[in-house]
Structure formats: C-alpha cells, structure tokens
Design an enzyme around this catalytic site. Structure first.
Site, PDB file in Angstrom:
ATOM      1  N   HIS A 149      34.747  75.473 -13.530  1.00  0.00           N
ATOM      2  CA  HIS A 149      35.738  74.533 -14.047  1.00  0.00           C
ATOM      3  C   HIS A 149      36.702  74.204 -12.900  1.00  0.00           C
ATOM      4  O   HIS A 149      37.798  74.735 -12.812  1.00  0.00           O
ATOM      5  CB  HIS A 149      36.487  75.120 -15.236  1.00  0.00           C
TER       6      HIS A 149
ATOM      7  N   ASP B 101      38.870  73.149 -18.562  1.00  0.00           N
ATOM      8  CA  ASP B 101      39.171  74.354 -19.332  1.00  0.00           C
ATOM      9  C   ASP B 101      40.598  74.321 -19.860  1.00  0.00           C
ATOM     10  O   ASP B 101      40.866  74.679 -21.016  1.00  0.00           O
ATOM     11  CB  ASP B 101      38.936  75.605 -18.484  1.00  0.00           C
TER      12      ASP B 101
ATOM     13  N   HIS C 243      19.979  58.217   5.707  1.00  0.00           N
ATOM     14  CA  HIS C 243      18.876  59.130   6.028  1.00  0.00           C
ATOM     15  C   HIS C 243      17.706  58.345   6.600  1.00  0.00           C
ATOM     16  O   HIS C 243      17.299  57.320   6.037  1.00  0.00           O
ATOM     17  CB  HIS C 243      18.402  59.879   4.788  1.00  0.00           C
TER      18      HIS C 243
ATOM     19  N   TYR D 275      31.821  54.287 -14.703  1.00  0.00           N
ATOM     20  CA  TYR D 275      32.815  54.037 -15.740  1.00  0.00           C
ATOM     21  C   TYR D 275      33.709  52.862 -15.356  1.00  0.00           C
ATOM     22  O   TYR D 275      34.047  52.686 -14.181  1.00  0.00           O
ATOM     23  CB  TYR D 275      33.694  55.271 -15.933  1.00  0.00           C
TER      24      TYR D 275
ATOM     25  N   GLU E 114      49.018  78.760 -15.241  1.00  0.00           N
ATOM     26  CA  GLU E 114      48.868  78.755 -16.695  1.00  0.00           C
ATOM     27  C   GLU E 114      50.179  78.507 -17.431  1.00  0.00           C
ATOM     28  O   GLU E 114      50.173  78.162 -18.614  1.00  0.00           O
ATOM     29  CB  GLU E 114      48.244  80.070 -17.161  1.00  0.00           C
TER      30      GLU E 114
END
Length: 406
Positions: free
Chosen positions: A102, A107, A242, A298, A373
């Site tokens: 994550h 998370d 490449h 997107y 946190e």
C-alpha cells in the site's frame, strides 16, 4: 463522548489501517480486503451492505429524520487496492505479501471511511437523506474500478460525491483545497516501428528503425512546444525506447512507449491526433511501417464549485485557517474518481499525512512511503462533517478536540 470516540473508533481506525497495510492486494484481486470490509460493515445493523462487484463493497445508510429540507443522497468513496511494489519500510505492519504494498495510501483511505461509517451509522435518526459508503477496487489499473461501479449503478440518484487522498508533501493537521481541475487525464501509447534490418556496415541497404524512432521522439516534443497553446499544453513523455541486441546489426524493429497527461479535454484529443500524424509522416518518409497502440486512461478529475464550497465549509470547522492550503495548480497524476466527477458534482481533496517523526517524506508509489497515523482522525472528521452539512445531523465539529454531539 470525545474520549469514547478517541479510545474506540479512532483506535479501531488505526487498527484497520494497519491490517490493510500488512495485507495488501493488487487491483481486481482485493478478495480478502473486501471480505474484511464487508464483515466490519455488516456488524453495523443500521447499514445496508452489498457487493457491487466481487472485490468491492458498498454500505448505504438511510436516515429516518423528518425534515422540511431537501434530503440529499451523498457518496463517499475510498479505494482499496495496492501496488506491485516491494515494501522497504521497517513498520511493524509491513506488507506480508511479497512484491505488493500500500504505497499510495489506499489503506488509510479505507480505514478513514470505515471510521466515518461507524460513527454515522449510530446517528441514523438524526440523518435526513442517504449516505453511500463506497469501497472501490482497482483504482490503479485501467479501466479502473470506478467506471465499473458506475456501470453497476452505485451513483444513480447521488447528488454529490466526496473523496480524500493522502499526500506526504503536507503535514498532518493540514488539508489541501482546489476548485476546478484537480488532476490530469492520462493516455499511454506504444509505437512499433517496423523497418528492414541488416549489417551495421551497410546502413544504406536497411530501413533503420532506430533512426526513425529517434526522429519520431524528437518531433513528438513539438506537439507541446508548437502545436498546442501553452495555456492548455499537456505533458508528453517518452519513457521507453527498445531496439536491437547486437552491436553490429541494425535491427528489424524498434519500440517506443510513453504517456500524455492533459488537463483539458480538447488538448487531450489534439495531442493524440498530432502524435498520430507525426508517427505516420516520419514512418512514410523513410519507407517504414508502424503499429500505434493507445491505452486511453482516466479523464481528468474536475472538482465542482458547489461540492468544493461544502468541503471548504467543513474544513473551516475542523482546521485553522492557515491549515487549509489553497492549491493553485492541478497535479498531472491521475485518479479514476473522475468516473464519479464526470456524472455528479464532486470534490476530491488532499489530506496531509507527514510528520517530522517519519523522517524524509517519500512520495506516493515509493517503497519507503509512510504516513502519520495521527492524520486519520482528520479524514474521519471530514467525512462526518460533510454528512453534517448535507444531511442535517446537527453535530458540532470543534477545531480543538474530536467529535462531540451538540
């Protein structure tokens, strides 16, 4: 009440986040993650919990408060997938799954929304309207889980949608606000140039795909500098080239890859058109063939002014004025929340998650990415505050302290 929330809900939010971090799953493989979320939400009897897809979860809270005011249906979204990255942190909750991490904060997104769902589910009788908690799979991989959920109907009847994304570039206790274009559209491309190989000593007998590819690469840069207004210019990057395997051989083909990031729909289309013209023109001029493959990504996320004003009002109740950072420029990263923002007024904002204790601030998608946190509480309060503003919970949010009923 504040103490109860701090010692139960917020501790649980941290525990949930650590569980997600230790058990990351890749896009479209979020089976354990979605099962875990489903189990937590199903234990809250006031929520209607469903599985729109095999690896996503949606919980619906239908308020029972009688009010003369218009009832809103609002959607909160958190993405839940992880990245194919080998974690290099020393966290106790370090990933148990080799090569999966994550590293983008999903998370934290999931844990914060679980916290908000837990709190709001207790206030069903104080809510006028409907709240949808969407735990979305596969944000990181095209075509994206958001698009799939839209097709499943999760946004039908929704008036406004909201999401947060963590940022390691701002400190805990801050939040970033932007109106209008929030992040870019992304279109990736692959070009295979098919020439005619031969010995390096006789290049005149070959059609050199390396030389042709180099010419294409140079000319593609003119799209930004000469073809599109600088006010709407996209970012075009060649990221792969490449060709060949021997020093004395001109190869048969060469492969080029890259990406276009654009903030405006018209320049997005024009950039693709110009790139196709250049590739065809250069290949034709040298007698080569080519194959051009697009991976359309997107669309841009566009924050609606009405939704942003609601976000701004809630931020003003949670953060001091100097903690709300007005972002001048959109980012050129992408987000499939655009599938939601294209069809309903939406607001996606950045939440600061860095502290000095973490040391260096590593960027998103880095193997040493970490969050503070302590920032999770702010995200929980943000979602609860949005519900307060739109669904009439009559709950007071104070700058100092946590959530307390008025």
């Amino acid at each position: 009440m504040l103490k109860q929330i701090q010692t139960t809900i917020l501790d649980e939010v941290i525990s949930w986040r650590r569980h997600f971090h230790a058990n990351p799953e890749l896009s479209y493989e979020e089976h354990e993650t979605s099962d875990y979320i489903y189990k937590i939400l199903s234990a809250l009897p006031r929520l209607e919990v469903t599985r729109p897809t095999g690896t996503s979860v949606m919980a619906v809270l239908k308020g029972t408060k009688n009010s003369a005011e218009k009832p809103y249906t609002i959607a909160f979204r958190a993405d839940i997938d992880a990245l194919p990255i080998e974690e290099e942190t020393e966290l106790e909750c370090k990933s148990k799954n080799p090569g999966v991490m994550h590293a983008c904060g999903h998370d934290a997104h999931a844990a914060m929304l679980l916290g908000a769902a837990n709190i709001l589910s207790e206030k069903k009788t104080a809510i006028n309207g409907e709240i949808r908690f969407i735990f979305q799979h596969a944000e990181e991989v095209l075509p994206g889980g958001a698009q799939e959920l839209v097709k499943k109907g999760v946004m039908e009847g929704v008036d406004l949608a909201f999401a947060l994304h963590v940022t390691p570039y701002e400190r805990t206790g801050t939040i970033c606000l932007r109106d209008g274009v929030f992040c870019a559209a992304a279109d990736d491309f692959e070009i295979k140039i098919i020439g005619q190989g031969g010995h390096a000593s006789t290049p005149e007998l070959t059609i050199d795909p390396l030389m042709i590819g180099a010419e294409m690469t140079t000319n593609i840069q003119s799209i930004v500098s000469r073809k599109i207004s600088t006010l709407k210019a996209p970012v075009i990057s060649i990221t792969q080239f490449h060709a060949g395997s021997a020093l004395n051989v001109i190869p048969e083909y060469a492969e080029i890859g890259g990406t276009i990031r654009s903030l405006h729909s018209d320049s997005r289309v024009k950039a693709r058109e110009y790139l196709e013209q250049i590739v065809k023109g250069v290949a034709d001029a040298h007698g080569a063939r080519y194959e051009l493959t697009w991976h359309l990504g997107y669309p841009a996320v566009v924050n609606d002014q009405t939704a942003v004003n609601i976000s701004r009002a809630v931020m003003g109740e949670i953060f001091e004025e100097e903690q709300v950072i007005i972002v001048d420029d959109p980012m050129f990263g992408t987000e499939d929340f655009s599938a939601f923002s294209e069809i309903v007024p939406a607001s996606m904002q950045f939440l600061g998650v860095h502290s000095d204790e973490l040391g260096q601030a590593y960027p998103l998608h880095h193997p040493k990415f970490k969050i503070d946190e302590g920032a999770l509480e702010y995200g929980v309060r943000y979602f609860v505050g949005i519900a307060d503003k739109l669904c009439g919970r009559n709950q007071q949010l104070k700058r100092s302290g946590g959530l307390t009923p008025s």
